[in-house]
Scaffold this active site. Structure first.
Site, PDB file in Angstrom:
ATOM      1  N   ARG A  46     -19.341  13.353  -9.022  1.00 21.76           N
ATOM      2  CA  ARG A  46     -18.252  12.388  -9.207  1.00 21.76           C
ATOM      3  C   ARG A  46     -18.215  11.403  -8.044  1.00 21.76           C
ATOM      4  O   ARG A  46     -17.873  10.235  -8.203  1.00 21.76           O
ATOM      5  CB  ARG A  46     -16.913  13.123  -9.353  1.00 21.76           C
ATOM      6  N   TYR A  99      -8.106  -9.938 -23.784  1.00 23.19           N
ATOM      7  CA  TYR A  99      -8.601  -8.897 -24.692  1.00 23.19           C
ATOM      8  C   TYR A  99      -7.477  -7.915 -25.038  1.00 23.19           C
ATOM      9  O   TYR A  99      -6.715  -7.494 -24.169  1.00 23.19           O
ATOM     10  CB  TYR A  99      -9.781  -8.180 -24.031  1.00 23.19           C
ATOM     11  N   ASP A 171     -12.479 -11.461 -15.564  1.00 19.85           N
ATOM     12  CA  ASP A 171     -13.262 -10.705 -16.535  1.00 19.85           C
ATOM     13  C   ASP A 171     -14.396 -11.615 -16.991  1.00 19.85           C
ATOM     14  O   ASP A 171     -14.185 -12.575 -17.726  1.00 19.85           O
ATOM     15  CB  ASP A 171     -12.377 -10.282 -17.710  1.00 19.85           C
ATOM     16  N   LYS A 196     -21.260  -4.495 -23.118  1.00 13.15           N
ATOM     17  CA  LYS A 196     -21.579  -5.716 -23.846  1.00 13.15           C
ATOM     18  C   LYS A 196     -22.944  -6.272 -23.431  1.00 13.15           C
ATOM     19  O   LYS A 196     -23.943  -5.613 -23.614  1.00 13.15           O
ATOM     20  CB  LYS A 196     -20.438  -6.725 -23.653  1.00 13.15           C
TER      21      LYS A 196
END
Length: 379
Positions: A46, A99, A171, A196
């Site tokens: 982690r 978004y 973004d 994306k």
């Protein structure tokens, strides 16, 4: 180095033991320590993983002006980490057609902790300035916006923010690191849904935050570790693989999108064809100045004939698939009102213009003539 070279070689170091050219998948949850509390490099997955380190170095290199990249299990996990930099009572000014998942997180998850989110048309810098007060700590910018493809003046907003010691987040998912460089325009943090364009093959989910600020990077690295929303080694490996072809994919996405947008402007079935690369786009001049390496591969369309005609058009397509997401090698079409922005309150959707006639086309890397033939056959 130029961007296409960085895509291939960013974060790329031959593996020390075997000399493997490709970064291996270090599929481990923990690491042997030489003595208690004395790890060699990593202690627990982690906190760190060699495959993830290579990915973060590559992303920091490809985002111009970047120094640090912190990766996450999804774009929204990256968004959550950024918002966790704030305190109760802070105010965030957000571009109004953000978004839907981002707006949902702000309204449903973080507003209850006393963080105030104000949605504003950020094309109007004066309107943003009027909303700045002593509690304003962050500007949240998308450009181009999702799904209306508004272009926001990043340099003007970051200049305003610096006057008031406000963090700016951009973004950059729609533009990708290849088309637009927000850090060079003054932004503090750049966000990507790596699902994306960076991933590019519709086979993974991920997110990343890139910054040049050492202190912000340290705080985000702690949030990555403490909250634990890290991406798995296999996803880091796939993203590293995808980055190597990002430059050539973006060239094809952009070429196809321009050819299709120009052709669809001549089709009477559409009441609007919205693409930043078209001279008809209201912010085309700003887009040309800001998106210096191209206009990416997203087109928004409005169909004549109402909801029934819009649904029929989407469902009749053969090559272009009706699905969420964007930025993959295959072309996808999305209905924001019922899909990506369904969580936006209906009244706000109507005000913004996210209505039943609006569709968002993510243009893939197929032959553009075949995609046009598919669209025309559906029409």
């Amino acid at each position: 180095m130029q961007c296409d070279t960085i895509c291939v070689h960013g974060g790329d170091k031959p593996e020390l033991v075997t000399g493997a050219v490709t970064t291996p998948i270090f599929q481990t949850s923990t690491y042997v320590q030489d003595a208690p509390g004395k790890p060699r490099v990593y202690d627990y997955a982690r906190a760190g993983n060699p495959t993830r380190t290579a990915l973060e170095e590559a992303l920091a290199a490809i985002e111009q002006g970047g120094k640090h990249a912190i990766t996450f299990a999804s774009g929204l996990a990256a968004t959550q980490a950024i918002v966790q930099l704030l305190d109760s009572g802070d105010r965030v000014l957000v571009c109004e057609d953000v978004y839907g998942g981002t707006g949902r997180m702000f309204d449903k998850l973080f507003a209850k902790y006393g963080i105030e989110f104000i949605f504003v048309d950020m094309r109007n810098v004066s309107a943003v300035a009027e909303l700045v007060n002593a509690k304003t700590r962050m500007f949240w910018i998308e450009s181009p916006t999702n799904p209306l493809l508004h272009v926001i003046d990043i340099a003007a907003l970051t200049a305003l923010a610096k006057q008031h010691d406000i963090l700016t987040v951009v973004d950059n998912t729609f533009a990708s690191p290849l088309c637009q460089s927000p850090l060079q325009l003054g932004a503090d943090l750049v966000l990507h849904s790596t699902t994306k364009y960076i991933g590019g093959h519709s086979d993974l989910v991920g997110g990343a935050v890139i910054t040049a600020d050492d202190h912000l990077a340290e705080r985000l690295k702690f949030l990555q570790f403490a909250a634990g929303a890290v991406n798995a080694p296999i996803e880091c490996y796939l993203l590293l693989r995808s980055l190597k072809t990002l430059a050539v994919r973006m060239q094809k996405h952009q070429h196809n999108a321009m050819m299709i947008a120009q052709a669809l402007e001549q089709e009477q079935a559409f009441s609007a064809v919205v693409y930043p690369g078209l001279p008809s786009h209201p912010q085309h001049a700003l887009a040309s100045q800001q998106m210096v390496n191209g206009f990416s591969g997203i087109i928004s369309l409005r169909l004549r004939g109402g909801k029934a005609a819009t649904y029929k058009f989407m469902q009749n397509l053969k090559l272009i698939k009706l699905a969420e997401s964007l930025g993959g090698v295959e072309s996808l079409i999305n209905h924001p009102e019922t899909m990506t922005h369904a969580s936006v309150p209906a009244a706000r959707r109507k005000t913004l213009g996210i209505t039943s006639d609006l569709v968002r086309l993510s243009v893939g890397i197929e032959n553009h003539a075949d995609l046009l033939a598919d669209i025309r056959a559906s029409l």
